[in-house]
Design a protein around this motif. Sequence first.
Motif, PDB file in Angstrom:
ATOM      1  N   PRO A  89       0.841  -1.204   0.000  1.00  0.00           N
ATOM      2  CA  PRO A  89       0.000   0.000   0.000  1.00  0.00           C
ATOM      3  C   PRO A  89       0.875   1.252   0.000  1.00  0.00           C
ATOM      4  O   PRO A  89       2.032   1.215   0.449  1.00  0.00           O
ATOM      5  CB  PRO A  89      -0.793  -0.116   1.304  1.00  0.00           C
ATOM      6  N   THR A  90       0.334   2.354  -0.483  1.00  0.00           N
ATOM      7  CA  THR A  90       1.131   3.581  -0.512  1.00  0.00           C
ATOM      8  C   THR A  90       1.249   4.210   0.872  1.00  0.00           C
ATOM      9  O   THR A  90       2.181   4.968   1.127  1.00  0.00           O
ATOM     10  CB  THR A  90       0.524   4.606  -1.483  1.00  0.00           C
ATOM     11  N   GLU A  91       0.309   3.916   1.757  1.00  0.00           N
ATOM     12  CA  GLU A  91       0.378   4.417   3.131  1.00  0.00           C
ATOM     13  C   GLU A  91       0.757   3.270   4.049  1.00  0.00           C
ATOM     14  O   GLU A  91       0.051   2.272   4.127  1.00  0.00           O
ATOM     15  CB  GLU A  91      -0.965   5.021   3.554  1.00  0.00           C
ATOM     16  N   LEU A  92       1.871   3.422   4.756  1.00  0.00           N
ATOM     17  CA  LEU A  92       2.347   2.381   5.671  1.00  0.00           C
ATOM     18  C   LEU A  92       1.860   2.666   7.088  1.00  0.00           C
ATOM     19  O   LEU A  92       1.543   3.801   7.433  1.00  0.00           O
ATOM     20  CB  LEU A  92       3.874   2.324   5.645  1.00  0.00           C
ATOM     21  N   PRO A  93       1.811   1.641   7.931  1.00  0.00           N
ATOM     22  CA  PRO A  93       1.446   1.864   9.333  1.00  0.00           C
ATOM     23  C   PRO A  93       2.414   2.835  10.004  1.00  0.00           C
ATOM     24  O   PRO A  93       3.593   2.919   9.627  1.00  0.00           O
ATOM     25  CB  PRO A  93       1.556   0.461   9.947  1.00  0.00           C
ATOM     26  N   ASP A  94       1.929   3.566  10.998  1.00  0.00           N
ATOM     27  CA  ASP A  94       2.777   4.483  11.747  1.00  0.00           C
ATOM     28  C   ASP A  94       3.997   3.748  12.300  1.00  0.00           C
ATOM     29  O   ASP A  94       3.880   2.643  12.835  1.00  0.00           O
ATOM     30  CB  ASP A  94       2.002   5.105  12.909  1.00  0.00           C
ATOM     31  N   GLY A  95       5.155   4.354  12.120  1.00  0.00           N
ATOM     32  CA  GLY A  95       6.381   3.786  12.666  1.00  0.00           C
ATOM     33  C   GLY A  95       7.145   2.887  11.729  1.00  0.00           C
ATOM     34  O   GLY A  95       8.230   2.417  12.079  1.00  0.00           O
ATOM     35  N   LEU A  96       6.610   2.659  10.510  1.00  0.00           N
ATOM     36  CA  LEU A  96       7.291   1.787   9.549  1.00  0.00           C
ATOM     37  C   LEU A  96       7.677   2.558   8.296  1.00  0.00           C
ATOM     38  O   LEU A  96       7.035   3.540   7.930  1.00  0.00           O
ATOM     39  CB  LEU A  96       6.405   0.599   9.163  1.00  0.00           C
ATOM     40  N   GLU A  97       8.733   2.093   7.634  1.00  0.00           N
ATOM     41  CA  GLU A  97       9.216   2.715   6.404  1.00  0.00           C
ATOM     42  C   GLU A  97       9.798   1.660   5.482  1.00  0.00           C
ATOM     43  O   GLU A  97      10.126   0.548   5.915  1.00  0.00           O
ATOM     44  CB  GLU A  97      10.297   3.761   6.718  1.00  0.00           C
ATOM     45  N   LEU A  98       9.907   2.006   4.202  1.00  0.00           N
ATOM     46  CA  LEU A  98      10.598   1.145   3.253  1.00  0.00           C
ATOM     47  C   LEU A  98      12.061   1.555   3.246  1.00  0.00           C
ATOM     48  O   LEU A  98      12.412   2.651   2.837  1.00  0.00           O
ATOM     49  CB  LEU A  98       9.971   1.276   1.859  1.00  0.00           C
ATOM     50  N   SER A  99      12.906   0.652   3.733  1.00  0.00           N
ATOM     51  CA  SER A  99      14.314   0.999   3.950  1.00  0.00           C
ATOM     52  C   SER A  99      15.245   0.484   2.872  1.00  0.00           C
ATOM     53  O   SER A  99      16.426   0.851   2.848  1.00  0.00           O
ATOM     54  CB  SER A  99      14.770   0.473   5.315  1.00  0.00           C
TER      55      SER A  99
END
Length: 313
Positions: A89-99
Amino acid sequence: MPNTPFLRIGTRGSALALWQAEHVRDLVCRVHGVGRDDIHIEIIRTTGDRITDRPLSEAGGKGLFTKEIEEALICGAVDIAVHSAKDMPTELPDGLELSAFLEREDVRDAYLSPVAERLVDLPRGAVVGSASLRRQAQIQRRRPDIKVINFRGNVGTRLDKLANGDVDATMLAFAGMKRLGIADQVTELLSEDEFLPALGQGCVCVESRIGDERTAGLMAGIDDEAARAELLTERAFLRMLDGSCRTPIAGLARFARGKISFRGLVLQHDGSAVVETELAGKAEDAEAIGTVAGEKVLQEAGEDFMAAVRAHG
C-alpha cells in the motif's frame, strides 16, 4: 546472547515470497559478512493467503498481504519484512518505512496458454484468468471479444488450473517466473510499451521500523539507487490516484544517468477508455515527478471518469 539471530526476516510462506526472503538474506550475508544461519526467516500467514474464495479487491486490497507481517514488525517479533513492491500500500502503518529497494528484475508480464501462441491470437470467446484488475482491463482493451475471469491462487495453483483447462490462458509477472525457475513455461512476453506493468512490478522491497538505526544501516548496504528512484516515482503516482487492488492503474519509471522517465495510465475496468501521461525529470525529484504525473492524469480524466472507475471497484 549467543543464540540471538543477527537479523530476523518476516515473510509470507509462498514459494516466491520465500525466494525473496532468502535473496535478502543472501545479500545481507554477502555485504555484511554474516553467516546464513545467523539470519532467521520467520514465515507469517497473512489474511490475503487465507482468502481464496473472492477477489482481493472485494476483501480489502493490497494490505491483506502485509498486515500480519507488519504487526510482527511493529511488536519486534521480526527486524525486517520482505515484500513484493507491487503488493505494498502507498500508506504504511505508523512507525514503519521502506528501507531498501533491491535491484529490479524484468518488469514485463508473461502470457501463458496452450491454446494460442500470442494473446492477440486467442480465438473469440476464449477465457483468460487473472486476479489483477490492471491486467483484466488491458487484456480487454486489446481483445474486447474474449472473457476475463477472476483467477486467484499462488503461481503453482494458477499453473495447475491452466493445465487442467479451467481457462484458456493466464498472465503472470515474468520476474516471479524467472525467480522460481519456470521462465521456460512462458508462451509470450508482452512488451512494456504495449502492456504496461503494475507499479512496483519486478522489485523486492524491505520494510523496517523507523528509528531502528542498526537495521537501517544494514539495509543501506543492499539498497539499489535505480530501483529506489523508480519506485519512489511509481508509488507517488499511485498515491495520487488512490491506487489499490480496486483500481486498474499501470505505470513504469525508468532511471538512467541521473534522470527518471515515467509513463502511467488509468483505465476503465472494461478497457474501453484510458487516460495516460508521460513525464521526465531529475532522479532527485522522483516523488515530485510521480505526484505531478498523477495530478495530470486526474485533471485529464476528470471527475466522472475517476468516479466511474472507483464505483466499479
